[in-house]
Design a protein around this motif. Structure first.
Motif, mmCIF file in Angstrom:
data_model
loop_
_atom_site.group_PDB
_atom_site.id
_atom_site.type_symbol
_atom_site.label_atom_id
_atom_site.label_comp_id
_atom_site.label_asym_id
_atom_site.label_seq_id
_atom_site.Cartn_x
_atom_site.Cartn_y
_atom_site.Cartn_z
ATOM 1 N N ASP A 1 -0.343 -4.699 12.063
ATOM 2 C CA ASP A 1 -0.040 -6.020 12.583
ATOM 3 C C ASP A 1 -0.139 -7.084 11.489
ATOM 4 O OD1 ASP A 1 -2.773 -5.570 12.437
ATOM 5 O OD2 ASP A 1 -3.249 -6.926 14.072
ATOM 6 N N LEU A 2 -0.221 -6.619 10.239
ATOM 7 C CA LEU A 2 -0.245 -7.525 9.092
ATOM 8 C C LEU A 2 0.562 -6.897 7.963
ATOM 9 C CD1 LEU A 2 -1.546 -10.124 7.765
ATOM 10 C CD2 LEU A 2 -3.299 -8.568 6.851
ATOM 11 N N ASP A 3 1.529 -7.626 7.454
ATOM 12 C CA ASP A 3 2.248 -7.166 6.271
ATOM 13 C C ASP A 3 1.335 -7.284 5.054
ATOM 14 O OD1 ASP A 3 4.609 -6.687 7.690
ATOM 15 O OD2 ASP A 3 5.265 -8.778 7.462
ATOM 16 N N PRO A 4 1.559 -6.468 4.010
ATOM 17 C CA PRO A 4 0.718 -6.605 2.810
ATOM 18 C C PRO A 4 0.696 -8.059 2.353
ATOM 19 C CG PRO A 4 2.063 -4.642 2.645
ATOM 20 C CD PRO A 4 2.523 -5.361 3.884
ATOM 21 N N PRO A 5 -0.514 -8.646 2.265
ATOM 22 C CA PRO A 5 -0.612 -10.083 1.999
ATOM 23 C C PRO A 5 -0.567 -10.398 0.510
ATOM 24 C CG PRO A 5 -2.791 -9.185 2.343
ATOM 25 C CD PRO A 5 -1.831 -8.032 2.520
ATOM 26 N N ASP A 6 -0.385 -11.680 0.207
ATOM 27 C CA ASP A 6 -0.407 -12.101 -1.197
ATOM 28 C C ASP A 6 -1.817 -12.441 -1.654
ATOM 29 O OD1 ASP A 6 -0.824 -14.481 0.144
ATOM 30 O OD2 ASP A 6 1.004 -15.478 -0.582
ATOM 31 N N TRP A 7 -2.800 -12.366 -0.740
ATOM 32 C CA TRP A 7 -4.177 -12.713 -1.099
ATOM 33 C C TRP A 7 -5.047 -11.475 -1.334
ATOM 34 C CZ3 TRP A 7 -6.514 -10.721 3.209
ATOM 35 C CH2 TRP A 7 -5.826 -10.808 4.415
ATOM 36 N N ALA A 8 -4.460 -10.302 -1.312
ATOM 37 C CA ALA A 8 -5.173 -9.068 -1.658
ATOM 38 C C ALA A 8 -4.149 -7.998 -1.975
ATOM 39 C CB ALA A 8 -6.068 -8.609 -0.514
ATOM 40 N N GLU A 9 -4.496 -7.122 -2.903
ATOM 41 C CA GLU A 9 -3.704 -5.916 -3.117
ATOM 42 C C GLU A 9 -4.262 -4.844 -2.198
ATOM 43 O OE1 GLU A 9 -2.662 -2.570 -6.562
ATOM 44 O OE2 GLU A 9 -3.866 -4.340 -7.071
ATOM 45 N N VAL A 10 -3.389 -4.153 -1.482
ATOM 46 C CA VAL A 10 -3.820 -3.103 -0.564
ATOM 47 C C VAL A 10 -3.330 -1.752 -1.075
ATOM 48 C CG1 VAL A 10 -3.786 -2.229 1.798
ATOM 49 C CG2 VAL A 10 -3.776 -4.704 1.382
ATOM 50 N N VAL A 11 -4.260 -0.824 -1.223
ATOM 51 C CA VAL A 11 -3.947 0.538 -1.637
ATOM 52 C C VAL A 11 -4.267 1.454 -0.463
ATOM 53 C CG1 VAL A 11 -4.503 2.424 -3.212
ATOM 54 C CG2 VAL A 11 -4.440 0.062 -4.062
ATOM 55 N N VAL A 12 -3.241 2.114 0.065
ATOM 56 C CA VAL A 12 -3.429 3.060 1.171
ATOM 57 C C VAL A 12 -3.465 4.468 0.580
ATOM 58 C CG1 VAL A 12 -2.507 3.954 3.341
ATOM 59 C CG2 VAL A 12 -2.211 1.528 2.762
#
Length: 363
Positions: free
Chosen positions: A55-66
């Motif tokens: 319910d959240l697209d990858p944000p510009d305020w954190a890098e997300v590594v899945v």
């Protein structure tokens, strides 16, 4: 401008709130830390269908590594990628490979890397290790530079220090005013009382006591039940919504006359554990009823900014006494209190002070 920290954060999920009640907490804190100039990489497993319910697209305020959730290799690669960060955080309740992560993040600790255990369910963790002296996490606690908790107050702090924690500091849930705020009412959610929460073994009995009992006592009032897992037959005046996306939480909270929050068993026993739903609802200006637990007055004033109930009978009584106009006034007072004292900007400043103090101490 404070020194910028590179923070590697291992948690359940930033991108999905599906079966992941900590998502709001993570998002609010990490976004606020980013605003203060810190760089966060959030590592989350592909597990429990969360990635298919984002319910959240990858944000510009954190890098997300899945990383893959099927075997340990993905978690180990993520740990290696985090090596060299200024701060490495292992949150509780990642859901897969928790024991591995709790053990292996300590191998990343060095004079330049602070390693933090961030417990988003401290009462349950502490009750678990108290019941099992062989619990592998027990011997790891003294190895962390710092234990932060989602709540729990003095009892949690004393318990963690008694287990050898170097320090333990609660960082409570808070309001993210960019995410939770008043919106127009939505007819889909028109009701007298609403409750949002997944069905969990350690909360189910309390939901029955506060929500379902109130529904039976107030048969002319309309009740809305949101959350996954509630499949049993319901009282006739209770409408079942199933999973409610975080995108709809503001509309839900602004459409029902009052919102009920029910704590999990261990959180209620320890007190000082306001869950995210409290801040979501009050931040949207909802009139909030909470089950009785110690410490609520540190966040909202009972009777003026929040209604406190001992059982379903009292919930039903509030439904008969509090009309829509009074409910709006109570909700607005709560919203103003949270904006003044309990936002994630307040919490991020607290976390920054704790982490930078550690950086300076070892410099």
């Amino acid at each position: 401008m404070p020194e910028s920290l590179r923070i590697a954060f291992f948690g359940s999920s930033l991108l999905s709130a599906y079966w992941n009640g900590a998502a709001t907490y993570y998002r609010g804190l990490i976004r606020a830390l980013h605003r203060r100039g810190h760089r966060i990489t959030f590592y989350e497993p592909d597990a429990f269908d969360r990635q298919s319910h984002r319910d959240l697209d990858p944000p510009d305020w954190a890098e997300v590594v899945v990383y893959p959730g099927e075997d340990e290799s993905g978690a180990l690669r993520a740990l290696e990628q985090a090596r060299g960060a200024d701060v490495v955080v292992k949150a509780s309740g990642v859901g897969v490979f928790d024991a591995l992560l709790e053990r292996e993040v300590l191998q990343l600790r060095s004079p330049r890397t602070t390693v933090v255990f961030w417990d988003v369910d401290a009462p349950a963790t502490l009750e678990r290790v108290a019941a099992d002296r062989a619990d592998p996490f027990r011997k790891l606690i003294p190895g962390y530079d710092l234990v932060l908790t989602y709540g729990g107050g003095p009892r949690v702090v004393d318990a963690y220090r008694g287990l050898g924690a170097r320090d333990c500091v609660p960082v409570y849930n808070a309001l993210d005013p960019d995410t939770h705020y008043p919106v127009a009412a939505d007819p889909r959610f028109a009701a007298d009382l609403g409750f949002l929460g997944n069905r969990l073994p350690d909360r189910e009995a309390r939901v029955g006591r506060y929500f379902f009992d109130a529904a039976r006592r107030a048969p002319t009032q309309r009740f809305l039940l949101g959350g996954a897992g509630w499949e049993d037959p319901l009282p006739a005046n209770v409408a079942r919504l199933g999973h409610v996306s975080t995108r709809d939480h503001n509309a839900f909270n602004c459409s029902v006359r009052m919102v009920l929050n029910v704590n999990r068993d261990s959180m209620a026993r320890f007190g000082w554990s306001p869950p995210t739903r409290v801040f979501e609802a009050a931040g949207a200006g909802a009139c909030l009823i909470v089950d009785a637990w110690a410490g609520i007055e540190a966040f909202l004033e009972p009777g003026k900014e929040v209604l406190v109930a001992d059982d379903g009978a009292q919930v039903a009584e509030y439904l008969g006494l509090i009309d829509a106009a009074l409910a709006r006034r109570i909700g607005e007072r709560a919203r103003r209190r949270l904006l003044a004292e309990h936002t994630y900007d307040h919490r991020a400043a607290q976390v920054e002070d704790l982490l930078l103090a550690r950086e300076k101490a070892v410099a």
